[in-house]
Design a protein around this motif. Structure first.
Motif, PDB file in Angstrom:
ATOM      1  N   ASP A 190      17.633  -3.028   4.459  1.00 24.57           N
ATOM      2  CA  ASP A 190      17.717  -3.695   2.996  1.00 24.57           C
ATOM      3  C   ASP A 190      15.697  -3.666   2.926  1.00 24.57           C
ATOM      4  OD1 ASP A 190      17.585  -3.769   0.461  1.00 24.57           O
ATOM      5  OD2 ASP A 190      17.417  -5.740   0.489  1.00 24.57           O
ATOM      6  N   LYS A 191      15.546  -4.446   4.183  1.00 22.60           N
ATOM      7  CA  LYS A 191      13.821  -4.715   4.676  1.00 22.60           C
ATOM      8  C   LYS A 191      13.273  -3.412   4.964  1.00 22.60           C
ATOM      9  CE  LYS A 191      11.642  -8.230   7.311  1.00 22.60           C
ATOM     10  NZ  LYS A 191      11.379  -9.157   8.574  1.00 22.60           N
ATOM     11  N   LEU A 231      13.542  -0.457   4.349  1.00 25.67           N
ATOM     12  CA  LEU A 231      12.996   0.203   2.762  1.00 25.67           C
ATOM     13  C   LEU A 231      12.276  -0.391   2.998  1.00 25.67           C
ATOM     14  CD1 LEU A 231      14.070   2.540   1.598  1.00 25.67           C
ATOM     15  CD2 LEU A 231      15.711   0.894   0.311  1.00 25.67           C
ATOM     16  N   ARG A 232      12.304  -1.400   2.325  1.00 25.16           N
ATOM     17  CA  ARG A 232      11.403  -2.208   1.459  1.00 25.16           C
ATOM     18  C   ARG A 232       9.680  -1.683   2.217  1.00 25.16           C
ATOM     19  NH1 ARG A 232      14.815  -6.495   0.604  1.00 25.16           N
ATOM     20  NH2 ARG A 232      13.631  -7.889   2.106  1.00 25.16           N
ATOM     21  N   SER A 233       9.555  -2.139   3.413  1.00 24.34           N
ATOM     22  CA  SER A 233       8.718  -1.548   4.327  1.00 24.34           C
ATOM     23  C   SER A 233       8.660  -0.117   4.228  1.00 24.34           C
ATOM     24  CB  SER A 233       9.279  -1.992   5.955  1.00 24.34           C
ATOM     25  OG  SER A 233       9.404  -2.965   6.122  1.00 24.34           O
ATOM     26  N   ALA A 236       9.438   1.946   1.758  1.00 21.70           N
ATOM     27  CA  ALA A 236       8.793   2.044   0.303  1.00 21.70           C
ATOM     28  C   ALA A 236       7.761   1.810   0.139  1.00 21.70           C
ATOM     29  CB  ALA A 236       9.609   1.610  -0.296  1.00 21.70           C
ATOM     30  N   ALA A 237       6.894   0.179   0.122  1.00 22.90           N
ATOM     31  CA  ALA A 237       5.682  -0.011  -0.037  1.00 22.90           C
ATOM     32  C   ALA A 237       4.766   0.968  -0.547  1.00 22.90           C
ATOM     33  CB  ALA A 237       5.578  -1.328   0.171  1.00 22.90           C
ATOM     34  N   THR A 267      11.003   5.190  -8.076  1.00 27.67           N
ATOM     35  CA  THR A 267      11.583   4.293  -6.821  1.00 27.67           C
ATOM     36  C   THR A 267      12.167   4.689  -5.728  1.00 27.67           C
ATOM     37  OG1 THR A 267      13.816   2.824  -6.935  1.00 27.67           O
ATOM     38  CG2 THR A 267      14.196   4.261  -7.571  1.00 27.67           C
ATOM     39  N   CYS A 268      12.273   3.743  -4.811  1.00 28.44           N
ATOM     40  CA  CYS A 268      12.900   4.362  -3.519  1.00 28.44           C
ATOM     41  C   CYS A 268      13.791   4.065  -3.113  1.00 28.44           C
ATOM     42  CB  CYS A 268      12.154   3.984  -1.839  1.00 28.44           C
ATOM     43  SG  CYS A 268       9.870   4.966  -2.044  1.00 28.44           S
ATOM     44  N   ASN A 273       1.563   1.184 -10.180  1.00 29.65           N
ATOM     45  CA  ASN A 273       2.499   1.075  -8.943  1.00 29.65           C
ATOM     46  C   ASN A 273       0.592  -0.175  -8.140  1.00 29.65           C
ATOM     47  OD1 ASN A 273       5.432   1.066  -9.143  1.00 29.65           O
ATOM     48  ND2 ASN A 273       4.896   3.330  -8.678  1.00 29.65           N
ATOM     49  N   HIS A 313       0.368  -3.365  -9.133  1.00 30.95           N
ATOM     50  CA  HIS A 313       0.746  -4.323  -9.122  1.00 30.95           C
ATOM     51  C   HIS A 313       0.536  -5.003 -10.321  1.00 30.95           C
ATOM     52  CE1 HIS A 313       2.176  -3.164  -5.245  1.00 30.95           C
ATOM     53  NE2 HIS A 313       1.500  -3.442  -4.715  1.00 30.95           N
TER      54      HIS A 313
END
Length: 209
Positions: free
Chosen positions: A103-104, A106-108, A110-111, A122-123, A155, A158
């Motif tokens: 999950d970490k 993916l966030r890195s 996707a950002a 979304t990703c 996006n 933010h």
């Protein structure tokens, strides 16, 4: 079919899902495409006809994600401006590591994509073999068309879009009946009943505050 085929064709035939199979109750037509240079005209045609694009990469091969940013999203934008995109990493079951580290990662990953490309709604990562997040992919694809975030949220910065922020301020002012700039428990519950037809419980109100 909720099944997994070990061997599939390079391009999957068109699939039409009835409204009852959709989370939003709308019919879905899923069209796979080829990246072959021989199918360029067909690809262009399908992009122009699409309401949303799902761009896949291999979650067990992080290098394939670079192709999403370098090729596919710019291509989609050049063929149909404003086409919403959902970026999906398949084969997450083959990626090493526990759920938290995945999950970490993916966030890195996707950002930066969501910061650069405003059309990316979304990703998400999934596994067709293990049936992980497959329904969620369809949910996000439907929401990208029926409830797009771009008119509400920017996006890149933010932040809320100006008209969205203005609307929320107006809603707050209407709900703040005593004009003290704070919504009381009663005012929160009035808003809840007006919008959703039900009251908040005490612990729900505490959670909001």
């Amino acid at each position: 079919s909720n099944g997994f085929e070990e061997h599939v064709t390079s391009v999957i035939p068109v699939a039409v899902l009835p409204p009852e199979a959709s989370p939003e109750g709308v019919p879905l037509t899923l069209v796979d495409t080829s990246d072959s240079t021989l199918e360029v005209e067909k690809l262009d045609e399908e992009i122009r006809k699409a309401d949303v694009a799902i761009v896949l990469y291999a979650a067990d091969r992080p290098d394939t994600l670079a192709n999403v940013s370098a090729r596919w999203i710019p291509l989609l934008s050049s063929k149909k401006e404003g086409l919403p995109v959902v970026v999906v990493g398949n084969k997450v079951d083959l990626r090493p590591g526990d759920a938290q580290s995945i999950d970490k990662d993916l966030r890195s990953a996707a950002a930066p994509i969501m910061e650069i490309f405003k059309q990316v709604e979304t990703c998400i990562e999934c596994s067709a073999k293990k049936m992980i997040n497959i329904p969620e992919v369809m949910v996000f694809a439907c929401k990208a068309v029926l409830h797009p975030s771009a008119p509400l949220y920017a996006n890149k910065s933010h932040s809320l879009q100006p008209l969205c922020a203005k609307a929320l301020r107006r809603i707050f002012e209407l709900c703040d009946e005593d004009q003290d700039q704070v919504l009381s428990d009663t005012e929160l519950n009035n808003f809840q009943r007006r919008c959703f037809g039900s009251s908040l419980l005490s612990h729900q109100i505490r959670g909001i505050k």
